[in-house]
Design a protein around this motif. Structure first.
Motif, PDB file in Angstrom:
ATOM      1  N   LEU A  43       0.918  -1.380  -0.030  1.00  0.00           N
ATOM      2  CA  LEU A  43       0.046   0.043  -0.086  1.00  0.00           C
ATOM      3  C   LEU A  43       0.582   1.196   0.073  1.00  0.00           C
ATOM      4  N   VAL A  44       1.862   1.206   0.904  1.00  0.00           N
ATOM      5  CA  VAL A  44       2.621   2.467   0.991  1.00  0.00           C
ATOM      6  C   VAL A  44       4.209   2.252   1.196  1.00  0.00           C
ATOM      7  N   THR A  45       5.052   3.095   0.972  1.00  0.00           N
ATOM      8  CA  THR A  45       6.275   3.085   1.184  1.00  0.00           C
ATOM      9  C   THR A  45       6.791   4.268   1.998  1.00  0.00           C
ATOM     10  N   ALA A  46       7.515   4.110   3.006  1.00  0.00           N
ATOM     11  CA  ALA A  46       8.152   5.281   3.857  1.00  0.00           C
ATOM     12  C   ALA A  46       9.610   5.387   3.487  1.00  0.00           C
ATOM     13  N   THR A  47       9.977   6.605   3.446  1.00  0.00           N
ATOM     14  CA  THR A  47      11.385   6.973   3.372  1.00  0.00           C
ATOM     15  C   THR A  47      11.934   7.810   4.662  1.00  0.00           C
ATOM     16  N   VAL A  48      12.779   7.528   5.184  1.00  0.00           N
ATOM     17  CA  VAL A  48      13.463   8.189   6.270  1.00  0.00           C
ATOM     18  C   VAL A  48      14.967   8.687   6.001  1.00  0.00           C
ATOM     19  N   ASP A  49      15.376   9.769   6.691  1.00  0.00           N
ATOM     20  CA  ASP A  49      16.824  10.048   6.203  1.00  0.00           C
ATOM     21  C   ASP A  49      17.903   9.389   7.394  1.00  0.00           C
ATOM     22  N   ALA A  50      18.760   9.956   7.461  1.00  0.00           N
ATOM     23  CA  ALA A  50      19.931   9.236   8.356  1.00  0.00           C
ATOM     24  C   ALA A  50      19.608   9.557   9.706  1.00  0.00           C
ATOM     25  N   THR A  51      19.013  10.366  10.017  1.00  0.00           N
ATOM     26  CA  THR A  51      18.562  10.819  11.552  1.00  0.00           C
ATOM     27  C   THR A  51      17.311  10.043  11.771  1.00  0.00           C
ATOM     28  N   GLY A  52      16.624   9.257  10.938  1.00  0.00           N
ATOM     29  CA  GLY A  52      15.408   8.584  11.156  1.00  0.00           C
ATOM     30  C   GLY A  52      14.166   9.294  11.035  1.00  0.00           C
ATOM     31  N   VAL A  53      14.446  10.567  10.650  1.00  0.00           N
ATOM     32  CA  VAL A  53      13.103  11.539  10.211  1.00  0.00           C
ATOM     33  C   VAL A  53      12.376  11.108   9.042  1.00  0.00           C
ATOM     34  N   LEU A  54      10.932  10.935   9.209  1.00  0.00           N
ATOM     35  CA  LEU A  54      10.203  10.315   8.075  1.00  0.00           C
ATOM     36  C   LEU A  54      10.480  11.735   6.920  1.00  0.00           C
ATOM     37  N   THR A  55      10.874  11.368   5.735  1.00  0.00           N
ATOM     38  CA  THR A  55      11.030  12.243   4.453  1.00  0.00           C
ATOM     39  C   THR A  55       9.926  11.952   3.552  1.00  0.00           C
ATOM     40  N   GLY A  56       9.237  10.948   3.328  1.00  0.00           N
ATOM     41  CA  GLY A  56       8.369  10.737   2.298  1.00  0.00           C
ATOM     42  C   GLY A  56       7.597   9.594   2.667  1.00  0.00           C
ATOM     43  N   ASP A  81       8.343   2.398  10.951  1.00  0.00           N
ATOM     44  CA  ASP A  81       9.422   1.751  12.019  1.00  0.00           C
ATOM     45  C   ASP A  81      10.251   0.991  11.720  1.00  0.00           C
ATOM     46  N   ARG A  82       9.883   0.045  10.489  1.00  0.00           N
ATOM     47  CA  ARG A  82      10.598  -0.783   9.651  1.00  0.00           C
ATOM     48  C   ARG A  82      11.921   0.056   8.744  1.00  0.00           C
ATOM     49  N   ALA A  83      11.230   1.349   8.167  1.00  0.00           N
ATOM     50  CA  ALA A  83      12.493   2.109   7.650  1.00  0.00           C
ATOM     51  C   ALA A  83      13.145   2.792   8.533  1.00  0.00           C
ATOM     52  N   GLN A  84      12.924   3.287   9.715  1.00  0.00           N
ATOM     53  CA  GLN A  84      13.543   3.851  10.730  1.00  0.00           C
ATOM     54  C   GLN A  84      14.723   2.658  11.201  1.00  0.00           C
ATOM     55  N   ARG A  85      14.251   1.427  11.515  1.00  0.00           N
ATOM     56  CA  ARG A  85      15.234   0.358  12.006  1.00  0.00           C
ATOM     57  C   ARG A  85      16.296   0.260  10.973  1.00  0.00           C
ATOM     58  N   VAL A  91      23.431   3.013   9.901  1.00  0.00           N
ATOM     59  CA  VAL A  91      24.356   3.998  10.924  1.00  0.00           C
ATOM     60  C   VAL A  91      25.254   3.050  11.862  1.00  0.00           C
ATOM     61  N   ALA A  92      24.739   2.241  12.517  1.00  0.00           N
ATOM     62  CA  ALA A  92      25.493   1.431  13.316  1.00  0.00           C
ATOM     63  C   ALA A  92      26.535   0.720  12.474  1.00  0.00           C
ATOM     64  N   ARG A  93      26.403   0.174  11.421  1.00  0.00           N
ATOM     65  CA  ARG A  93      27.319  -0.514  10.754  1.00  0.00           C
ATOM     66  C   ARG A  93      28.523   0.614  10.095  1.00  0.00           C
ATOM     67  N   ALA A  94      28.007   1.708   9.840  1.00  0.00           N
ATOM     68  CA  ALA A  94      28.779   2.738   9.273  1.00  0.00           C
ATOM     69  C   ALA A  94      29.897   3.092  10.556  1.00  0.00           C
ATOM     70  N   TYR A  95      29.413   3.180  11.810  1.00  0.00           N
ATOM     71  CA  TYR A  95      30.432   3.564  12.673  1.00  0.00           C
ATOM     72  C   TYR A  95      30.749   2.364  13.483  1.00  0.00           C
ATOM     73  N   ARG A 110      21.054   4.196  19.983  1.00  0.00           N
ATOM     74  CA  ARG A 110      19.700   4.166  20.819  1.00  0.00           C
ATOM     75  C   ARG A 110      19.679   4.744  22.168  1.00  0.00           C
ATOM     76  N   GLY A 111      20.847   5.055  22.703  1.00  0.00           N
ATOM     77  CA  GLY A 111      20.950   5.706  24.065  1.00  0.00           C
ATOM     78  C   GLY A 111      21.064   4.885  25.035  1.00  0.00           C
ATOM     79  N   GLU A 112      21.148   3.439  24.666  1.00  0.00           N
ATOM     80  CA  GLU A 112      21.071   2.484  25.680  1.00  0.00           C
ATOM     81  C   GLU A 112      22.414   1.891  26.233  1.00  0.00           C
ATOM     82  N   MET A 113      23.595   2.568  26.025  1.00  0.00           N
ATOM     83  CA  MET A 113      24.687   2.282  26.634  1.00  0.00           C
ATOM     84  C   MET A 113      24.692   2.632  27.929  1.00  0.00           C
ATOM     85  N   ASP A 114      25.597   1.799  28.784  1.00  0.00           N
ATOM     86  CA  ASP A 114      25.746   1.697  30.272  1.00  0.00           C
ATOM     87  C   ASP A 114      27.372   2.392  30.194  1.00  0.00           C
ATOM     88  N   VAL A 115      27.545   3.657  30.091  1.00  0.00           N
ATOM     89  CA  VAL A 115      28.737   4.062  30.325  1.00  0.00           C
ATOM     90  C   VAL A 115      29.693   3.339  31.180  1.00  0.00           C
TER      91      VAL A 115
END
Length: 130
Positions: A43-56, A81-85, A91-95, A110-115
């Motif tokens: 039905l629909v395709t979602a596009t997100v940018d590198a920050t996960g913001v919906l762009t289309g 959600d799937r596009a954002q994941r 991004v995680a693979r790149a860094y 994800r902000g889940e690291m225990d420093v």
């Protein structure tokens, strides 16, 4: 300072310079990156940018007009959600290559690291930095 010490320092500075250039390149590559996901019902395709913001959102049919609001909403949430994941994984693979051994880059993003735990894994005590 001995010449071998200078050579070691110069080698480490070259390595740091190379790593910094690679880090900048990774960021530049992601700057214009997008990820897409299409709903299972096509039905629909979602596009997100590198920050996960919906762009289309592209609706491929007008079938959404006959859908119950809850069904349409669930479809949109799932595809976005799937596009954002996908983008978060990209991004995680790149860094990932820049992270110390044992550090989960995806968890950091994800902000889940225990420093404290990350420091202990690297052989430091969190109190070493007080």
């Amino acid at each position: 300072m001995s010449s071998s010490m200078w050579e070691q320092m110069e080698a480490e500075l070259r390595r740091l310079d190379t790593t910094m250039r690679e880090l900048v390149e990774a960021g530049a590559d992601l700057e214009s990156a997008t990820e897409e996901a299409t709903a299972r019902n096509r039905l629909v395709t979602a596009t997100v940018d590198a920050t996960g913001v919906l762009t289309g959102l592209v609706f491929h049919t007008d079938a959404y007009r006959g859908m119950a609001a809850a069904e349409l909403s669930a479809t949109l949430v799932e595809v976005i959600d799937r596009a954002q994941r996908r983008m978060a994984d990209r991004v995680a693979r790149a860094y990932d290559v820049f992270a110390p051994e044992g550090v989960d880059t995806a968890a950091v993003l994800r902000g889940e690291m225990d420093v404290d735990e990350a420091l202990r894994a690297q052989g430091f005590s969190p109190h070493d930095f007080d």
